[in-house]
Write a protein that holds these residues in place. Structure first.
Motif, PDB file in Angstrom:
ATOM      1  N   GLY A  72       0.790  -1.224   0.000  1.00 56.94           N
ATOM      2  CA  GLY A  72       0.000   0.000   0.000  1.00 56.94           C
ATOM      3  C   GLY A  72       0.825   1.277   0.000  1.00 56.94           C
ATOM      4  N   LYS A  73       2.146   1.157  -0.017  1.00 57.72           N
ATOM      5  CA  LYS A  73       3.032   2.329  -0.034  1.00 57.72           C
ATOM      6  C   LYS A  73       3.633   2.516  -1.427  1.00 57.72           C
ATOM      7  CE  LYS A  73       2.555   3.118   4.372  1.00 57.72           C
ATOM      8  NZ  LYS A  73       1.754   4.280   4.815  1.00 57.72           N
ATOM      9  N   ARG A  74       3.673   3.764  -1.853  1.00 56.69           N
ATOM     10  CA  ARG A  74       4.255   4.084  -3.159  1.00 56.69           C
ATOM     11  C   ARG A  74       5.750   4.328  -2.987  1.00 56.69           C
ATOM     12  NH1 ARG A  74       0.334   9.006  -3.829  1.00 56.69           N
ATOM     13  NH2 ARG A  74       1.098   9.126  -1.693  1.00 56.69           N
ATOM     14  N   LEU A  75       6.540   3.570  -3.690  1.00 53.72           N
ATOM     15  CA  LEU A  75       7.993   3.608  -3.505  1.00 53.72           C
ATOM     16  C   LEU A  75       8.715   4.023  -4.784  1.00 53.72           C
ATOM     17  CD1 LEU A  75       8.451   0.177  -1.656  1.00 53.72           C
ATOM     18  CD2 LEU A  75       7.860   2.387  -0.653  1.00 53.72           C
ATOM     19  N   LYS A  76       9.763   4.826  -4.592  1.00 51.67           N
ATOM     20  CA  LYS A  76      10.688   5.121  -5.685  1.00 51.67           C
ATOM     21  C   LYS A  76      12.006   4.447  -5.337  1.00 51.67           C
ATOM     22  CE  LYS A  76      13.294   8.817  -7.953  1.00 51.67           C
ATOM     23  NZ  LYS A  76      13.638  10.251  -7.934  1.00 51.67           N
ATOM     24  N   LEU A  77      12.437   3.518  -6.170  1.00 52.28           N
ATOM     25  CA  LEU A  77      13.696   2.815  -5.943  1.00 52.28           C
ATOM     26  C   LEU A  77      14.749   3.329  -6.914  1.00 52.28           C
ATOM     27  CD1 LEU A  77      12.454  -0.891  -5.758  1.00 52.28           C
ATOM     28  CD2 LEU A  77      12.510   0.820  -3.942  1.00 52.28           C
ATOM     29  N   THR A  78      15.917   3.649  -6.378  1.00 56.13           N
ATOM     30  CA  THR A  78      17.088   3.910  -7.211  1.00 56.13           C
ATOM     31  C   THR A  78      17.979   2.684  -7.037  1.00 56.13           C
ATOM     32  OG1 THR A  78      16.905   6.258  -6.692  1.00 56.13           O
ATOM     33  CG2 THR A  78      18.940   5.536  -7.735  1.00 56.13           C
ATOM     34  N   ILE A  79      18.068   1.868  -8.081  1.00 58.92           N
ATOM     35  CA  ILE A  79      18.763   0.575  -7.975  1.00 58.92           C
ATOM     36  C   ILE A  79      20.107   0.690  -8.682  1.00 58.92           C
ATOM     37  CG2 ILE A  79      18.557  -1.918  -8.331  1.00 58.92           C
ATOM     38  CD1 ILE A  79      15.488  -1.312  -8.833  1.00 58.92           C
ATOM     39  N   TRP A  80      21.179   0.495  -7.911  1.00 55.82           N
ATOM     40  CA  TRP A  80      22.543   0.666  -8.411  1.00 55.82           C
ATOM     41  C   TRP A  80      23.165  -0.692  -8.725  1.00 55.82           C
ATOM     42  CZ3 TRP A  80      25.727   5.392  -7.298  1.00 55.82           C
ATOM     43  CH2 TRP A  80      24.927   6.493  -6.921  1.00 55.82           C
ATOM     44  N   ASP A  81      23.796  -0.759  -9.877  1.00 56.44           N
ATOM     45  CA  ASP A  81      24.494  -1.980 -10.308  1.00 56.44           C
ATOM     46  C   ASP A  81      25.922  -1.586 -10.669  1.00 56.44           C
ATOM     47  OD1 ASP A  81      25.253  -4.425 -11.424  1.00 56.44           O
ATOM     48  OD2 ASP A  81      24.289  -4.012 -13.339  1.00 56.44           O
ATOM     49  N   THR A  82      26.885  -2.337 -10.186  1.00 53.31           N
ATOM     50  CA  THR A  82      28.280  -2.013 -10.497  1.00 53.31           C
ATOM     51  C   THR A  82      28.988  -3.220 -11.095  1.00 53.31           C
ATOM     52  OG1 THR A  82      30.322  -1.067  -9.636  1.00 53.31           O
ATOM     53  CG2 THR A  82      29.226  -2.632  -8.227  1.00 53.31           C
ATOM     54  N   ALA A  83      30.074  -2.964 -11.792  1.00 50.39           N
ATOM     55  CA  ALA A  83      30.859  -4.036 -12.404  1.00 50.39           C
ATOM     56  C   ALA A  83      31.601  -4.803 -11.317  1.00 50.39           C
ATOM     57  CB  ALA A  83      31.837  -3.445 -13.410  1.00 50.39           C
ATOM     58  N   GLY A  84      31.285  -6.087 -11.162  1.00 52.40           N
ATOM     59  CA  GLY A  84      31.871  -6.880 -10.082  1.00 52.40           C
ATOM     60  C   GLY A  84      33.340  -7.181 -10.265  1.00 52.40           C
ATOM     61  N   GLN A  85      33.842  -7.066 -11.514  1.00 52.29           N
ATOM     62  CA  GLN A  85      35.236  -7.453 -11.749  1.00 52.29           C
ATOM     63  C   GLN A  85      36.205  -6.322 -11.479  1.00 52.29           C
ATOM     64  OE1 GLN A  85      33.106  -6.673 -14.099  1.00 52.29           O
ATOM     65  NE2 GLN A  85      34.062  -6.079 -16.024  1.00 52.29           N
ATOM     66  N   GLU A  86      35.684  -5.120 -11.150  1.00 53.08           N
ATOM     67  CA  GLU A  86      36.584  -3.982 -10.972  1.00 53.08           C
ATOM     68  C   GLU A  86      36.511  -3.422  -9.560  1.00 53.08           C
ATOM     69  OE1 GLU A  86      36.827  -1.096 -14.083  1.00 53.08           O
ATOM     70  OE2 GLU A  86      35.599  -2.317 -15.396  1.00 53.08           O
ATOM     71  N   ARG A  87      37.613  -2.882  -9.101  1.00 49.35           N
ATOM     72  CA  ARG A  87      37.631  -2.207  -7.805  1.00 49.35           C
ATOM     73  C   ARG A  87      37.744  -0.720  -8.082  1.00 49.35           C
ATOM     74  NH1 ARG A  87      35.585  -5.657  -6.464  1.00 49.35           N
ATOM     75  NH2 ARG A  87      35.453  -4.853  -4.360  1.00 49.35           N
ATOM     76  N   PHE A  88      36.837   0.071  -7.547  1.00 46.77           N
ATOM     77  CA  PHE A  88      36.783   1.477  -7.923  1.00 46.77           C
ATOM     78  C   PHE A  88      37.400   2.429  -6.899  1.00 46.77           C
ATOM     79  CE2 PHE A  88      33.383  -0.395 -10.486  1.00 46.77           C
ATOM     80  CZ  PHE A  88      33.825   0.013 -11.734  1.00 46.77           C
TER      81      PHE A  88
END
Length: 210
Positions: free
Chosen positions: A58-74
């Motif tokens: 019953g709650k309206r949600l805005k999701l910001t979903i982050w995906d990063t490259a698993g093979q790299e260290r930033f």
């Protein structure tokens, strides 16, 4: 999960991270949720994020979903990537054992080191169960690791959108039970409303008072 909600109308705004080794299916999970279709995405370079608007409990949600490259260290990027996350999805490939062991030796340690929300909700996801004949990690092992790290647990196939929806639904219902995360999520919404009012007032020449 419910239907889409209006672009500027939501109760809470949450930051969700997808983490895990390269090739475990993080981008496929994200695509499956966003578009309800699965492609074979090319490896993510740097950081990608998508916005998803939906209704849960019953709650309206805005999701910001982050995906990063698993093979790299930033390096410097890492801490900002984790900062303020309300939910973290730790993904491994049930057919590749090293992706499972890396969750403990690499990813869980990063979460502990960089996550700024003590109450952040985590879910451990074993992906690619559609390839069960190639399975290298048992369901029981996944459940034990999830208990060790105080995570929710789910096995899924990113090819099945219902599996992916269930993963996010489990995570979001849990987030909605945590008062501190609700407070943070609603604060973001209030700040955005204030900013919108400021923009509107400045557009009118700032004559907000008679």
């Amino acid at each position: 999960m419910g239907s889409k909600v209006g672009n500027n109308s939501y109760d809470y705004s949450f930051k969700i991270l997808l983490i895990g080794d390269s090739g475990v299916g993080k981008s496929s999970i994200l695509l499956s949720l966003i578009s309800n279709s699965v492609h074979d995405p090319s490896p993510t370079i740097g950081v990608d994020f998508k916005i998803k608007l939906l209704t849960v409990g019953g709650k309206r949600l805005k999701l910001t979903i982050w995906d990063t490259a698993g093979q790299e260290r930033f390096g410097t990027l890492t801490s900002s990537y984790y900062r303020g996350a309300h939910g973290i999805i730790l993904v491994y490939d049930v057919t590749r054992r090293e992706t499972f062991t890396n969750l403990s030796s690499v990813w869980a340690k990063e979460v502990e080191l960089y996550s700024t929300n003590q109450d952040c909700v985590k879910i451990l996801v074993g992906n690619k169960v559609d390839r069960d004949s190639e399975r290298a990690v048992t369901r029981e092992e996944g459940m034990i690791l999830a208990q060790e790290h105080k995570c929710l647990f789910l096995e899924c196939s990113a090819k099945n959108t219902e599996d992916v929806k269930q993963c996010f639904k489990d995570l979001l219902y849990k987030i909605l039970e945590v008062p501190s995360l609700l407070e943070q999520g609603s604060a973001v919404v209030k700040n955005q409303i204030l900013k919108q009012k400021e923009v509107q007032e400045s557009a009118r020449g700032g004559n907000c008072c008679s």
